[in-house]
Scaffold this motif. Structure first.
Motif, short mmCIF file in Angstrom:
data_model
loop_
_atom_site.label_atom_id
_atom_site.label_comp_id
_atom_site.label_asym_id
_atom_site.label_seq_id
_atom_site.Cartn_x
_atom_site.Cartn_y
_atom_site.Cartn_z
N UNK A 193 12.81 -6.18 1.08
CA UNK A 193 13.40 -5.58 -0.12
C UNK A 193 12.59 -4.38 -0.60
N UNK A 194 11.26 -4.51 -0.62
CA UNK A 194 10.43 -3.39 -1.08
C UNK A 194 10.49 -2.23 -0.08
N UNK A 195 10.61 -2.52 1.21
CA UNK A 195 10.78 -1.45 2.19
C UNK A 195 12.06 -0.67 1.92
N UNK A 196 13.13 -1.38 1.54
CA UNK A 196 14.37 -0.70 1.19
C UNK A 196 14.21 0.20 -0.02
N UNK A 197 13.49 -0.28 -1.03
CA UNK A 197 13.21 0.52 -2.22
C UNK A 197 12.40 1.76 -1.84
N UNK A 198 11.40 1.59 -1.00
CA UNK A 198 10.56 2.72 -0.59
C UNK A 198 11.37 3.79 0.12
N UNK A 199 12.26 3.36 0.96
CA UNK A 199 13.09 4.32 1.71
C UNK A 199 14.10 5.02 0.81
N UNK A 216 14.45 4.98 -2.71
CA UNK A 216 14.05 5.56 -4.00
C UNK A 216 12.90 6.54 -3.89
N UNK A 217 11.97 6.26 -2.95
CA UNK A 217 10.76 7.08 -2.88
C UNK A 217 10.69 7.96 -1.64
N UNK A 249 0.84 -1.20 0.00
CA UNK A 249 0.00 0.00 0.00
C UNK A 249 0.87 1.25 0.00
N UNK A 250 1.91 1.26 0.83
CA UNK A 250 2.83 2.40 0.86
C UNK A 250 3.46 2.62 -0.51
N UNK A 251 3.76 1.53 -1.20
CA UNK A 251 4.40 1.64 -2.52
C UNK A 251 3.51 2.40 -3.51
N UNK A 252 2.23 2.07 -3.54
CA UNK A 252 1.37 2.70 -4.54
C UNK A 252 1.06 4.16 -4.20
N UNK A 253 1.01 4.51 -2.94
CA UNK A 253 0.88 5.93 -2.59
C UNK A 253 2.17 6.68 -2.90
N UNK A 254 3.30 6.11 -2.54
CA UNK A 254 4.58 6.78 -2.76
C UNK A 254 4.87 6.96 -4.24
N UNK A 255 4.49 5.98 -5.04
CA UNK A 255 4.73 6.05 -6.48
C UNK A 255 3.96 7.20 -7.12
N UNK A 256 2.87 7.62 -6.45
CA UNK A 256 2.09 8.76 -6.93
C UNK A 256 2.64 10.09 -6.41
N UNK A 257 3.72 10.04 -5.65
CA UNK A 257 4.37 11.26 -5.20
C UNK A 257 3.93 11.78 -3.86
#
Length: 430
Positions: free
Chosen positions: A206-212, A214-215, A15-23
């Protein structure tokens, strides 16, 4: 917009990924020290997009005596003096009809197809390695009546977009040579070549690392949520969450809470029909050449097997209600013995790591996605045993809903007010 995601399990991270990807400015609050540390830590490892038929189905009614009396039953009910448990169980029994089960299956198949697309898109776009395999899934049956019922279910699901095949015992062994010693015990199997497997915890971390990195998502680990803060004069919104770090204010809160946090949602005018279901797993070093390549489900013992790199994950059993530690140890020992008897050469079972966890589930088997009566409190919870399978889909849907974007699939069946409503008057198995 300042968005707070409550929970860093697989549903919270996606869920965090899709919100973060929207900026958007996203913060994830998690009581553990890292992502994927609770329900997502050691689940069955199967991404079963086509095996989404709910636990609530008609045959459960006839099995009630064994659920109450047989301590070795794969599905066991332990009554408690807990009104939440009894409300959930009554709603569960109400969902045990053919009509409800078939409609839920159709709704979850659509969600599963969407989620499969997103799992693979994220893994490729963000270069996430999580022992992801596309080797298919083989579901085994030991009696002819069970196999006949499975073929009927297969025909129903194939009519709704699945690709599944009924196979003989000999064909089961041809698909998965690790089953050669089991052929004489089998009536047949259902093979789904499109199913996948992977390590849920590794994906989360891994996705948490990407979120931190990259996003720019902020993670507040080791932070317990104590309660939601609402205004006394107006209870149509949430102002903040009270945490072990103090009060945290935000514009939007998305509850992706596991079994330990769902009761925080017991707010005025809000009842979320989610209850924790216990489950167990073993993770043992696999033996090269003997471990299964294909994911396996043994329906006789309600156990699943998935090879994750150089490990074999074995998971099974469902406990409804509080189980004493001694009983939990006994359940784990049963799991170990049955795995050793079924695939004796596949792993070093004496070195297995044990996990027990609680999966937040709804009575109908459908997750809850969408808004509540509190305009800035949204839900993405109740996935039960399908958290890893459905989380990318539900994460994308709750973000698109909250941001007023067009949804990729119909999200109405997963709305809070529909989760225990098992049919739509103008839409049946469509």
């Amino acid at each position: 917009m300042k968005v707070f995601i409550l929970g860093a399990g697989i549903t919270g991270i996606t869920t965090a990924y899709f919100f973060a990807r929207e900026g958007h400015d996203v913060t994830v609050i998690e009581r553990h020290a890292e992502a994927g540390a609770e329900t997502s830590f050691a689940n069955g490892g199967q991404l079963s997009y086509s095996y989404v038929a709910p636990l609530a189905e008609p045959s459960v009614i006839g099995k009630l005596p064994s659920l109450l009396m047989d301590r070795h039953s794969p599905l066991r009910f332990k009554p408690a003096l807990d009104p939440v448990q009894w409300r959930w169980c009554l709603a569960f029994l109400a969902a045990c009809t053919s009509r409800a089960s078939l409609q839920t299956t159709v709704d979850l198949l659509r969600l599963g197809v969407y989620s499969r697309q997103l799992v693979n898109e994220i893994a490729e776009a963000e270069r996430i390695a999580f022992d992801h395999e596309h080797t298919g899934k083989l579901v085994l049956y030991r009696d002819s009546n069970g196999f006949a019922a499975a073929r009927r279910q297969m025909e129903f699901q194939n009519a709704h977009g699945c690709e599944q095949h009924a196979v003989s015992p000999a064909e089961c062994a041809a698909i998965e040579p690790a089953l050669r010693e089991q052929v004489r015990h089998l009536a047949g199997g259902i093979f789904t070549p499109s199913e996948e497997s992977g390590d849920c915890r590794t994906f989360c971390v891994a996705l948490a690392g990407v979120l931190k990195d990259r996003y720019g998502v902020e993670f507040l680990f080791d932070t317990s949520i104590r309660s939601f803060v609402t205004r006394r004069a107006a209870t149509d919104s949430v102002d903040a969450v009270d945490t072990s770090r103090g009060r945290i204010d935000g514009e939007l809160f998305v509850a992706c809470l596991g079994a330990g946090g769902v009761r925080l949602l017991d707010l005025p005018g809000l009842r979320v029909p989610v209850y924790p279901l216990g489950g167990y797993s073993l993770t043992a070093p696999s033996v090269a050449g003997a471990a299964p390549r294909v994911s396996i489900t043994d329906t006789h013992h309600k156990m699943v097997y998935a090879t994750l790199g150089e490990r074999l994950r074995i998971a099974g059993m469902v406990d409804i209600g509080p189980i004493a530690a001694r009983s939990q140890r006994a359940r784990v020992e049963v799991l170990r013995r049955q795995a050793e008897a079924f695939l004796p050469h596949a792993a070093r079972y004496d070195e297995a790591e044990v996990w027990t966890g609680m999966r937040p589930a709804t009575p109908s088997g459908k997750p809850i996605i969408g808004p509540t009566r509190y305009r800035n409190l949204w839900l993405n919870t109740g996935h039960g045993a399908l958290g890893f399978t459905l989380a990318c889909g539900t994460g994308a849907l709750v973000a698109s809903l909250a941001l007023s974007r067009q949804q990729a699939i119909d999200v109405l069946p997963f709305a809070l007010h529909n989760v225990t409503v098992h049919s739509h008057p103008n839409r049946v198995y469509s």
